[in-house]
Design a protein around this motif. Sequence first.
Motif, mmCIF file in Angstrom:
data_model
loop_
_atom_site.group_PDB
_atom_site.id
_atom_site.type_symbol
_atom_site.label_atom_id
_atom_site.label_comp_id
_atom_site.label_asym_id
_atom_site.label_seq_id
_atom_site.Cartn_x
_atom_site.Cartn_y
_atom_site.Cartn_z
ATOM 1 N N GLU A 92 0.810 -1.224 0.000
ATOM 2 C CA GLU A 92 0.000 0.000 0.000
ATOM 3 C C GLU A 92 0.841 1.270 0.000
ATOM 4 O OE1 GLU A 92 -1.164 0.628 4.657
ATOM 5 O OE2 GLU A 92 -2.243 -0.935 3.569
ATOM 6 N N ASP A 93 2.004 1.256 0.633
ATOM 7 C CA ASP A 93 2.846 2.458 0.635
ATOM 8 C C ASP A 93 3.373 2.764 -0.768
ATOM 9 O OD1 ASP A 93 2.527 2.933 3.347
ATOM 10 O OD2 ASP A 93 4.273 1.749 3.908
ATOM 11 N N THR A 94 3.793 1.713 -1.477
ATOM 12 C CA THR A 94 4.250 1.897 -2.855
ATOM 13 C C THR A 94 3.099 2.369 -3.734
ATOM 14 O OG1 THR A 94 5.928 0.170 -2.596
ATOM 15 C CG2 THR A 94 5.340 0.795 -4.842
ATOM 16 N N ALA A 95 1.932 1.789 -3.535
ATOM 17 C CA ALA A 95 0.759 2.203 -4.310
ATOM 18 C C ALA A 95 0.445 3.675 -4.082
ATOM 19 C CB ALA A 95 -0.439 1.345 -3.927
ATOM 20 N N ARG A 96 0.559 4.115 -2.836
ATOM 21 C CA ARG A 96 0.282 5.519 -2.506
ATOM 22 C C ARG A 96 1.282 6.442 -3.208
ATOM 23 N NH1 ARG A 96 0.054 4.512 2.359
ATOM 24 N NH2 ARG A 96 -2.163 4.062 2.549
ATOM 25 N N GLN A 97 2.542 6.048 -3.239
ATOM 26 C CA GLN A 97 3.563 6.840 -3.922
ATOM 27 C C GLN A 97 3.295 6.905 -5.426
ATOM 28 O OE1 GLN A 97 7.333 5.084 -2.900
ATOM 29 N NE2 GLN A 97 7.105 5.476 -0.692
ATOM 30 N N ILE A 98 2.900 5.772 -6.001
ATOM 31 C CA ILE A 98 2.593 5.740 -7.438
ATOM 32 C C ILE A 98 1.439 6.677 -7.759
ATOM 33 C CG2 ILE A 98 1.674 4.285 -9.287
ATOM 34 C CD1 ILE A 98 3.216 1.933 -7.980
ATOM 35 N N LEU A 99 0.384 6.619 -6.963
ATOM 36 C CA LEU A 99 -0.789 7.442 -7.213
ATOM 37 C C LEU A 99 -0.499 8.916 -6.970
ATOM 38 C CD1 LEU A 99 -3.465 5.087 -5.661
ATOM 39 C CD2 LEU A 99 -3.228 5.673 -8.077
ATOM 40 N N ASN A 100 0.358 9.213 -6.004
ATOM 41 C CA ASN A 100 0.749 10.601 -5.751
ATOM 42 C C ASN A 100 1.421 11.225 -6.971
ATOM 43 O OD1 ASN A 100 0.094 11.932 -3.273
ATOM 44 N ND2 ASN A 100 1.262 10.380 -2.173
ATOM 45 N N ILE A 130 -6.161 11.644 -1.380
ATOM 46 C CA ILE A 130 -6.758 12.134 -0.133
ATOM 47 C C ILE A 130 -6.914 10.908 0.756
ATOM 48 C CG2 ILE A 130 -8.710 13.327 0.929
ATOM 49 C CD1 ILE A 130 -9.279 14.646 -1.741
ATOM 50 N N ASP A 131 -5.983 10.684 1.639
ATOM 51 C CA ASP A 131 -5.894 9.389 2.323
ATOM 52 C C ASP A 131 -5.334 9.567 3.729
ATOM 53 O OD1 ASP A 131 -4.155 6.305 2.090
ATOM 54 O OD2 ASP A 131 -6.321 6.548 2.059
ATOM 55 N N ASP A 132 -6.081 10.231 4.588
ATOM 56 C CA ASP A 132 -5.637 10.538 5.940
ATOM 57 C C ASP A 132 -6.439 9.696 6.930
ATOM 58 O OD1 ASP A 132 -4.931 11.600 8.373
ATOM 59 O OD2 ASP A 132 -5.063 13.687 7.725
ATOM 60 N N ARG A 133 -5.867 8.588 7.352
ATOM 61 C CA ARG A 133 -6.570 7.674 8.256
ATOM 62 C C ARG A 133 -6.774 8.292 9.632
ATOM 63 N NH1 ARG A 133 -3.196 2.098 6.986
ATOM 64 N NH2 ARG A 133 -3.790 1.890 4.789
ATOM 65 N N THR A 134 -5.816 9.067 10.079
ATOM 66 C CA THR A 134 -5.908 9.654 11.414
ATOM 67 C C THR A 134 -7.153 10.528 11.547
ATOM 68 O OG1 THR A 134 -3.495 9.644 11.602
ATOM 69 C CG2 THR A 134 -4.713 11.072 13.111
ATOM 70 N N SER A 135 -7.417 11.310 10.517
ATOM 71 C CA SER A 135 -8.574 12.202 10.537
ATOM 72 C C SER A 135 -9.800 11.585 9.874
ATOM 73 C CB SER A 135 -8.230 13.521 9.828
ATOM 74 O OG SER A 135 -7.145 14.170 10.447
ATOM 75 N N ARG A 185 -8.589 5.651 0.844
ATOM 76 C CA ARG A 185 -8.838 4.330 1.417
ATOM 77 C C ARG A 185 -7.891 3.293 0.820
ATOM 78 N NH1 ARG A 185 -13.183 2.842 4.058
ATOM 79 N NH2 ARG A 185 -11.559 1.637 5.102
ATOM 80 N N ILE A 186 -6.648 3.677 0.589
ATOM 81 C CA ILE A 186 -5.660 2.786 -0.013
ATOM 82 C C ILE A 186 -5.190 1.816 1.064
ATOM 83 C CG2 ILE A 186 -3.453 2.659 -1.220
ATOM 84 C CD1 ILE A 186 -3.951 5.694 -1.935
ATOM 85 N N ARG A 187 -5.510 0.547 0.888
ATOM 86 C CA ARG A 187 -5.186 -0.421 1.925
ATOM 87 C C ARG A 187 -5.013 -1.803 1.319
ATOM 88 N NH1 ARG A 187 -10.485 0.506 1.422
ATOM 89 N NH2 ARG A 187 -12.017 -1.119 1.920
ATOM 90 N N GLN A 188 -4.198 -2.608 2.009
ATOM 91 C CA GLN A 188 -3.964 -3.968 1.569
ATOM 92 C C GLN A 188 -5.234 -4.796 1.711
ATOM 93 O OE1 GLN A 188 -0.323 -3.684 1.169
ATOM 94 N NE2 GLN A 188 -0.940 -4.924 -0.570
ATOM 95 N N GLY A 243 0.437 -12.233 0.326
ATOM 96 C CA GLY A 243 1.580 -11.816 -0.472
ATOM 97 C C GLY A 243 1.457 -10.457 -1.126
ATOM 98 N N ASN A 244 0.694 -9.551 -0.542
ATOM 99 C CA ASN A 244 0.530 -8.197 -1.107
ATOM 100 C C ASN A 244 0.065 -8.215 -2.561
ATOM 101 O OD1 ASN A 244 1.271 -7.028 1.289
ATOM 102 N ND2 ASN A 244 3.372 -6.553 0.663
ATOM 103 N N LEU A 245 -0.821 -9.165 -2.870
ATOM 104 C CA LEU A 245 -1.320 -9.276 -4.242
ATOM 105 C C LEU A 245 -2.681 -8.604 -4.434
ATOM 106 C CD1 LEU A 245 -0.290 -12.947 -5.132
ATOM 107 C CD2 LEU A 245 0.784 -10.817 -5.893
ATOM 108 N N GLY A 246 -3.167 -7.888 -3.402
ATOM 109 C CA GLY A 246 -4.457 -7.223 -3.547
ATOM 110 C C GLY A 246 -4.511 -5.896 -2.822
ATOM 111 N N LEU A 247 -5.272 -4.958 -3.386
ATOM 112 C CA LEU A 247 -5.480 -3.648 -2.772
ATOM 113 C C LEU A 247 -6.947 -3.267 -2.872
ATOM 114 C CD1 LEU A 247 -2.566 -1.407 -4.145
ATOM 115 C CD2 LEU A 247 -2.877 -2.108 -1.763
ATOM 116 N N ASP A 248 -7.409 -2.507 -1.894
ATOM 117 C CA ASP A 248 -8.700 -1.835 -1.968
ATOM 118 C C ASP A 248 -8.452 -0.338 -2.043
ATOM 119 O OD1 ASP A 248 -10.711 -3.983 -1.645
ATOM 120 O OD2 ASP A 248 -9.714 -4.297 0.278
ATOM 121 N N ILE A 249 -9.174 0.352 -2.937
ATOM 122 C CA ILE A 249 -9.082 1.807 -3.031
ATOM 123 C C ILE A 249 -10.477 2.381 -3.250
ATOM 124 C CG2 ILE A 249 -6.708 1.788 -3.917
ATOM 125 C CD1 ILE A 249 -7.801 2.347 -6.699
#
Length: 392
Positions: free
Chosen positions: A313-321, A329-334, A353-356, A362-368
């Motif tokens: 998910e971290d790599t996915a977030r960087q790619i989308l950024n 827009i992906d702030d879990r804290t808030s 909502r970028i999450r494994q 094996g990190n083969l799926g994501l939900d967004i």
Amino acid sequence: MQATAAAHRHHLYSPFTAPSFSHHLSQTTRIGSRRRRRSPAPFGVRMSLRDDGPALAVVGVTGAVGQEFLRVLSDRDFPYRSIRMLASHRSAGRLIPFEGRDYVVEELRPESFDGVDIALFSAGGSISKEMGPAAVERGAIVVDNSSAFRMDPEVPLVIPEVNPDAMAHIRLNGRSNGALIANPNCSTIICLMAATPLHRHAKVMRMVVSTYQAASGAGAAAMEELELQTREVLDGKQPTCKIFKKQYAFNLFSHNAPVLSNGYNEEEMKMVKETRKIWNDMDVKVTATCIRVPVMRAHAESMNLQFENPLDEDTARQILNGAPGVVVIDDRTSNDFPTPLEVSNKDDVAVGRIRQDLSQDGNLGLDIFVCGDQIRKGAALNAIQIAEKLLQ
């Protein structure tokens, strides 16, 4: 690290004091825009009229998408030497102000395209099937927003950020014949703006999409009916149901597209077929459930992606950024994630909502979760970006 949306926030209005239907069609500020801001006036002044620009025609100019065509043309300073406003005989004779000048709406006829270089169509499939070839015969390049030509193997189906090479053989300068280019379905555009950058990195094998589609997808009349129904229900009156068979205000229901023999409706099958054509991958598995929700404009989509190669998910977030036309827009804290209200009248597609996917090893799926303005990027903006490619 999670990317927050603080830098992209604008003033939001309460849904209980929401501006009128006309406001939803006229605002042009954008989340995460990489382009300069322009005057908030509807069409500004005549900054784009240039002798070296193409001759344009806007077909279906009085509709919601037709009006958005004009706003995007003005907002992006699209050059033109002339522009023709075309619609049905019912609208002929109306005056439409555009960039400091009043234009008379002309009745759509085959000869309307004499001398036209680029024709932007948003008048429905039957009109496109009749008038699109007529425009091409007269040398125009048609960018069509209907479903009429999307699955024609000879017609490119284009999202400029996703598959610009599909139209690389079509250019305005030096052409001898007209051509057709199809704009994908709004839900497909919004979906693939987010999924494609991840697909390029790890290859999507299967995609499960649930859509939450706004009234804007059914046109201006549906938007007006949603506003009317809301007032009627709050006043204790029976809601007016002319566009849809079911009450729309304070309700949701399966998309109104015809249901096919396989149980899917046409809107859902568009996502299946168009994704395969745009990605040039007949093996990718796509399944969709499309729902109408009482939102004025901007669609939302929940997407589950299964990859051939691992993607965390971290790599996915960087790619989308770093993806063009996308804002994260992906702030879990808030608990701060995309909403249709925030992307309405904006160019960028918002992803959160970028999450494994915990059901896959094996990190083969994501939900967004994705939100995008159906009238803007899902229709008019994408078509204008295609037209811009023709000038390059």
